[in-house]
Design an enzyme around this catalytic site. Sequence first.
Site, PDB file in Angstrom:
ATOM      1  CG  HIS A 103       0.425 -23.204  18.127  1.00 20.97           C
ATOM      2  ND1 HIS A 103      -0.889 -23.277  17.724  1.00 20.97           N
ATOM      3  CD2 HIS A 103       1.125 -24.074  17.343  1.00 20.97           C
ATOM      4  CE1 HIS A 103      -0.987 -24.157  16.733  1.00 20.97           C
ATOM      5  NE2 HIS A 103       0.211 -24.650  16.486  1.00 20.97           N
TER       6      HIS A 103
ATOM      7  CE  LYS B  44       0.833 -20.924  14.790  1.00 19.01           C
ATOM      8  NZ  LYS B  44       1.870 -21.038  13.729  1.00 19.01           N
TER       9      LYS B  44
END
EC number: 1.17.1.8
Length: 252
Positions: free
Chosen positions: A146, A150
């Site tokens: 990600h 995140k």
Amino acid sequence: MVKVVVSGALGRMGTNIGRIVDEAPDMELVGGIDVREGTLFKTEVVPAAKIDAFLNEKKPDVLIDFTVAGAAVENIKAAARNGVALIVGTTGFSPEQRETIAAAVEGNVPAVISSNFSVGVNIFWKLVREAARELGDYDVEVTEAHHRYKKDAPSGTAKTILEILDQELGSREKAYGRVGETERKDEIGVHVIRGGDIVGDHSVLFAGNFECIEVSHRAYDRAVFAQGAVRAARWVVGREPRIYGMQDVLGL
């Protein structure tokens, strides 16, 4: 006409969801909740401290929440108090927070709670389950990637993958990133990547002695999650007051 309030309205996901709802002919965006005041496509966004009064005033059919775990729990309780159905895409809940959410929702309002609202990811989970059933003696490695911002790791989607694998393979030990000397045990490797603006990549490798099978999903735009959440919002209105998953929405 489905009336919607978006919680986390000023964030990336909130903005995507707000845009889709605002453009939908069968939905009405009536406002948003965030940590500060603002506007979301010309609708009012108020601080979370005012959520009860705001829900009472706007009388939405659905609250869509993409925030952080602590804030989401309070938003969920407020929605349940006010009889507002829920779509929850927030991840990172502790076991205790999950119990609090269940107590607030069950018997009060319908809620679709999922770590990933992408249609593709829900198909991906189904394929992982089927592969695990047939390949129980293979080594298994889970990898997720990600964007650099995140906050939780592993991702909620990866945790759901691990839950599926535990259900099908039994509760194997998890090896979170290996370093130094390693010896393969009856375990599942879990690897996390954070960098750039990666929207969301997930893969499960089933490695046998003579072959490997990899099941993977890659998201290219956050709109895919927003579209799924809005689809769930249409579906949840009028349902029995309990917790559902995105697979209920899709009939999987």
